[in-house]
Enzyme design. Structure first.
Site, mmCIF file in Angstrom:
data_model
loop_
_atom_site.group_PDB
_atom_site.id
_atom_site.type_symbol
_atom_site.label_atom_id
_atom_site.label_comp_id
_atom_site.label_asym_id
_atom_site.label_seq_id
_atom_site.Cartn_x
_atom_site.Cartn_y
_atom_site.Cartn_z
ATOM 1 C CD GLN A 286 -12.043 50.987 23.927
ATOM 2 O OE1 GLN A 286 -11.217 51.131 24.818
ATOM 3 N NE2 GLN A 286 -12.555 52.026 23.268
ATOM 4 C CG ASP B 234 -4.021 57.301 15.806
ATOM 5 O OD1 ASP B 234 -4.125 56.993 17.001
ATOM 6 O OD2 ASP B 234 -2.948 57.675 15.284
ATOM 7 C CG ASP C 84 -12.722 62.275 28.035
ATOM 8 O OD1 ASP C 84 -12.359 61.545 28.978
ATOM 9 O OD2 ASP C 84 -13.885 62.277 27.585
#
Lengths: 285, 285
Positions: free
Chosen positions: A27, A133, A152
């Site tokens: 990201q 992961d 979260d």
């Protein structure tokens, strides 16, 4: 001004300076100094936290589950790479081991550099960091290992997409001990009632027990609120609405590193009071 | 997009069309159709209400005081020209007379034209509308007339400036019967702690009793919340935290014109739970 879009609306924060901007493997990671909310962490254009209001999210997502069971010992955090949830879990002196599984190492590094008040959570010797992961991590986790799991995650787009699907919740349920608790970030009651309804029905099937929705005020999240799903596996019943392990009675030495800014037992109970429209729309009546 | 500024931040709503824009004697009045919040009323550049989330504000500001006393009969609304608070007061079958004092006739007219779901409040035959200055109105009001007063003012700039000062609160206290209640709009706990602290200390002096702060989630207000100050005059003690006149027990015929969307007795109690930072900063501990 940096502008953060939701459908039909946007929230802008005045920028003093951009401190970091890079693409990780997963990201775009951005940190900036805002003029009134302190430093801000943004992932893929979505505000994850600001120094001014992170207390509400981190304290609620950690203490809602941990104060609902007696003496939590083993805790797993999924996501949470900024360290804020770890900081809050650290307040619980009963906790012996905290696993955290964060997929994006850049988030951890950036937090250590720019958000020391959150990244301090990583300094607790009880913390065991796994970069990878979460689904893969949980595949190898012993069944029934955890007293509590805190998810979260970021919004269910990009790397977090699988984290709102049934197989993931089944894996979480298996990793919890009987009577263990899950607290999962669950979007805005004003904007995402359909998603909330889906998550609740998946959790009801998976956990075979009541699912509770709680929420907190977080000004820099869309619509100014964030929700949490709380459920427990079959076993000793958990009364989420009346914390058996109240924060006010915890060991002061742990608590006073940094005073609680948002959470207290009254806020815990109040978080489960839901607007009438939500009760009707997600069939929580 | 129409942009609404607070210090260091802004909230933008996507505009489908501008429906009304004119200067009244007091302020600029704007109505537009937004793409996701329905129609929006804006006064002097500040969002007053949207069709999507007005339920939270109107229901809380009306029922927090009215459900805290047995059988309210005489109620005064200061401001509230959109009619939404009247609509909510109307649910109470015990009420015999509602005075409303709104300074800006254009707000009333605009609401009747564009917000029929709010302006419906004016149709209740128990309502007595006074267009004028609330301070002047209260000067002529009989002492001890009201069971409850609801101050639904705009922010304390422009025409509402005097409404956060001590003389105004003294006038309100005089217009209330012994054991009567005041509910006053009281800004955001995240943004205006100093103003809240000032209002609380003025009300403590004026009402010579405990002052309670409650809050609700309203996405389109700055920081996504709005607060309410609740106090009562000397007389029969009022327990705001445990509504003696629960809405669930009111006459169904009144209640079911429009279902309650936000308020219920759990939300009432929960509204008084305050974040730890607020308790410390405004000395509510």
């Amino acid at each position: 001004m940096l502008k953060f879009f939701s459908v039909g609306e946007a929230h802008s924060l005045k920028v003093e300076s951009i401190l970091f901007k890079e693409k990780s493997d997963y990201q775009e990671v951005l940190v900036f100094e805002s003029s009134t909310y302190g430093k801000v962490l943004v992932l893929d254009g979505i505000v994850q936290l600001t120094e001014k209001d992170e207390c509400a999210y981190q304290e609620m997502i950690a203490h809602l589950p941990l104060c609902s069971i007696p003496s939590p010992k083993t805790v797993l955090v999924v996501g949470g790479g900024d360290g804020g949830v770890l900081r809050e879990i650290s307040r619980h002196s009963s906790v012996e081991h905290i696993d955290i599984c964060e997929i994006d190492k850049m988030v951890i590094d950036v937090s250590k550099k720019f958000f020391p008040e959150l990244a301090v959570g990583f300094e607790d010797p009880r913390v065991d960091l796994h970069v990878g992961d979460a689904i893969e991590f949980l595949r190898h986790a012993p069944k029934g290992k955890y007293d509590a799991i805190i998810v979260d995650s970021s919004d269910p787009v990009g790397p977090a997409q699988e984290l709102v699907e049934k197989p993931f919740f089944e894996t979480l349920a298996q990793a919890l001990r009987p009577g263990g608790v899950l607290c999962n970030m669950a979007e805005s009651m004003w904007l995402h009632t359909h998603l909330i309804e889906d998550m609740i029905s998946i959790c009801r099937e998976t956990f075979k027990g009541p699912v509770h929705y709680a929420w907190a005020s977080v000004p820099t999240y869309p619509s100014g609120v964030i929700g949490f799903l709380l459920c427990s596996t079959e076993g000793p019943p958990v009364d989420f609405l009346n914390p058996i392990n109240p924060i006010e009675k915890l060991d002061g030495a742990y608590l006073h590193k940094r005073e609680l800014r948002f959470y207290n037992s009254e806020m815990h109970r109040a978080a489960f009071a839901l607007p009438s429209f939500l009760k009707r729309e997600v069939r929580l009546l």
